[in-house]
Design a protein around this motif. Sequence first.
Motif, PDB file in Angstrom:
ATOM      1  N   GLN A 270       1.274  -1.509   0.045  1.00 32.97           N
ATOM      2  CA  GLN A 270       0.064  -0.199   0.106  1.00 32.97           C
ATOM      3  C   GLN A 270       0.743   1.528  -0.004  1.00 32.97           C
ATOM      4  OE1 GLN A 270      -2.889   0.122   3.727  1.00 32.97           O
ATOM      5  NE2 GLN A 270      -3.873   1.861   2.189  1.00 32.97           N
ATOM      6  N   LEU A 271       0.718   2.534  -1.096  1.00 28.28           N
ATOM      7  CA  LEU A 271       1.434   3.928  -1.253  1.00 28.28           C
ATOM      8  C   LEU A 271       0.443   4.722  -0.794  1.00 28.28           C
ATOM      9  CD1 LEU A 271       2.775   2.832  -4.597  1.00 28.28           C
ATOM     10  CD2 LEU A 271       3.603   2.614  -2.278  1.00 28.28           C
TER      11      LEU A 271
ATOM     12  N   ALA B 256       4.969   7.168   1.089  1.00 30.14           N
ATOM     13  CA  ALA B 256       4.903   5.928   2.292  1.00 30.14           C
ATOM     14  C   ALA B 256       4.408   4.940   1.644  1.00 30.14           C
ATOM     15  CB  ALA B 256       4.907   6.274   3.525  1.00 30.14           C
ATOM     16  N   ALA B 257       5.287   3.483   1.910  1.00 27.62           N
ATOM     17  CA  ALA B 257       5.003   1.750   1.422  1.00 27.62           C
ATOM     18  C   ALA B 257       5.027   1.829   3.127  1.00 27.62           C
ATOM     19  CB  ALA B 257       5.901   1.880   0.560  1.00 27.62           C
ATOM     20  N   SER B 258       3.923   0.597   2.845  1.00 21.91           N
ATOM     21  CA  SER B 258       4.005   0.007   4.569  1.00 21.91           C
ATOM     22  C   SER B 258       4.175  -1.276   4.201  1.00 21.91           C
ATOM     23  CB  SER B 258       1.818   0.157   4.201  1.00 21.91           C
ATOM     24  OG  SER B 258       1.201  -0.541   3.774  1.00 21.91           O
ATOM     25  N   GLY B 259       3.826  -2.195   3.148  1.00 26.67           N
ATOM     26  CA  GLY B 259       4.578  -3.073   2.436  1.00 26.67           C
ATOM     27  C   GLY B 259       5.511  -3.452   2.220  1.00 26.67           C
ATOM     28  N   ARG B 260       6.211  -4.452   2.306  1.00 27.75           N
ATOM     29  CA  ARG B 260       7.640  -4.955   2.330  1.00 27.75           C
ATOM     30  C   ARG B 260       8.126  -4.653   1.267  1.00 27.75           C
ATOM     31  NH1 ARG B 260       8.265 -11.274   3.771  1.00 27.75           N
ATOM     32  NH2 ARG B 260      10.642 -10.791   3.576  1.00 27.75           N
TER      33      ARG B 260
ATOM     34  N   LYS C 264      10.844   3.407   4.606  1.00 31.09           N
ATOM     35  CA  LYS C 264      10.807   2.598   3.035  1.00 31.09           C
ATOM     36  C   LYS C 264      10.270   3.876   2.249  1.00 31.09           C
ATOM     37  CE  LYS C 264       8.535  -0.230   5.307  1.00 31.09           C
ATOM     38  NZ  LYS C 264       7.905  -1.844   5.233  1.00 31.09           N
ATOM     39  N   THR C 265      10.322   5.038   2.325  1.00 22.69           N
ATOM     40  CA  THR C 265       9.327   6.443   1.712  1.00 22.69           C
ATOM     41  C   THR C 265      10.868   6.776   0.220  1.00 22.69           C
ATOM     42  OG1 THR C 265       8.675   7.157   3.896  1.00 22.69           O
ATOM     43  CG2 THR C 265       8.799   8.555   2.196  1.00 22.69           C
ATOM     44  N   THR C 266       9.538   7.156  -0.887  1.00 25.50           N
ATOM     45  CA  THR C 266      10.724   8.010  -1.616  1.00 25.50           C
ATOM     46  C   THR C 266       9.614   9.738  -1.527  1.00 25.50           C
ATOM     47  OG1 THR C 266      10.352   5.542  -2.632  1.00 25.50           O
ATOM     48  CG2 THR C 266      10.908   8.138  -4.233  1.00 25.50           C
ATOM     49  N   TYR C 267      10.731  10.204  -2.211  1.00 25.72           N
ATOM     50  CA  TYR C 267      10.460  11.455  -2.283  1.00 25.72           C
ATOM     51  C   TYR C 267      10.067  12.850  -3.663  1.00 25.72           C
ATOM     52  CZ  TYR C 267      11.141  11.416   2.864  1.00 25.72           C
ATOM     53  OH  TYR C 267      10.811  10.822   3.923  1.00 25.72           O
ATOM     54  N   LEU C 268       9.327  13.392  -3.424  1.00 25.07           N
ATOM     55  CA  LEU C 268       9.920  13.612  -4.803  1.00 25.07           C
ATOM     56  C   LEU C 268       9.814  15.490  -4.631  1.00 25.07           C
ATOM     57  CD1 LEU C 268       9.734  14.635  -8.121  1.00 25.07           C
ATOM     58  CD2 LEU C 268       6.803  14.096  -7.741  1.00 25.07           C
TER      59      LEU C 268
ATOM     60  N   ALA D 273       3.663   5.058  -7.593  1.00 22.51           N
ATOM     61  CA  ALA D 273       3.097   3.773  -8.174  1.00 22.51           C
ATOM     62  C   ALA D 273       4.813   2.967  -7.721  1.00 22.51           C
ATOM     63  CB  ALA D 273       3.098   3.951  -9.108  1.00 22.51           C
ATOM     64  N   ASP D 274       4.202   1.430  -7.542  1.00 21.88           N
ATOM     65  CA  ASP D 274       5.486  -0.115  -7.698  1.00 21.88           C
ATOM     66  C   ASP D 274       5.296  -0.290  -8.974  1.00 21.88           C
ATOM     67  OD1 ASP D 274       4.933  -0.157  -3.748  1.00 21.88           O
ATOM     68  OD2 ASP D 274       5.965   1.148  -5.408  1.00 21.88           O
TER      69      ASP D 274
END
Length: 117
Positions: A1-2, A21-25, A75-79, A95-96
């Motif tokens: 989940q994102l 933020a990603a909540s999963g693995r 587990k967070t990607t920033y823009l 998106a993943d």
Amino acid sequence: QLVESGGGLVQAGASLRLSCAASGRTEYLDVTAWFRQAPGKEREFVGGMRWRGGGPSVADSVKGRFTISRDIAKKTTYLQMNSLEPDYRAVYYCADQRLGANTYDSWGRGTQVTVSS
């Protein structure tokens, strides 16, 4: 989940930093990317970053203004978006793409960015 966050209303020339933020693995992820969709337009790729090696890349349309970074522990990607213009108004999504896949199959709900002139 994102889950995206960090959007809002800003004036032209301002900066915003969006978070995804990603909540999963994350072990099975290849790329997390950012997209945007402006009113009446198709969704557009903004940039992405692999989880294993390689630096971030951004679309030519935002090169020099947008950068992508990641905090692996969070587990967070920033823009990071600088020098925003009214034309950048859009809903921004992350998106993943999983390892071995050729599509982005997990999407966040998006965060609205509005830039006033």
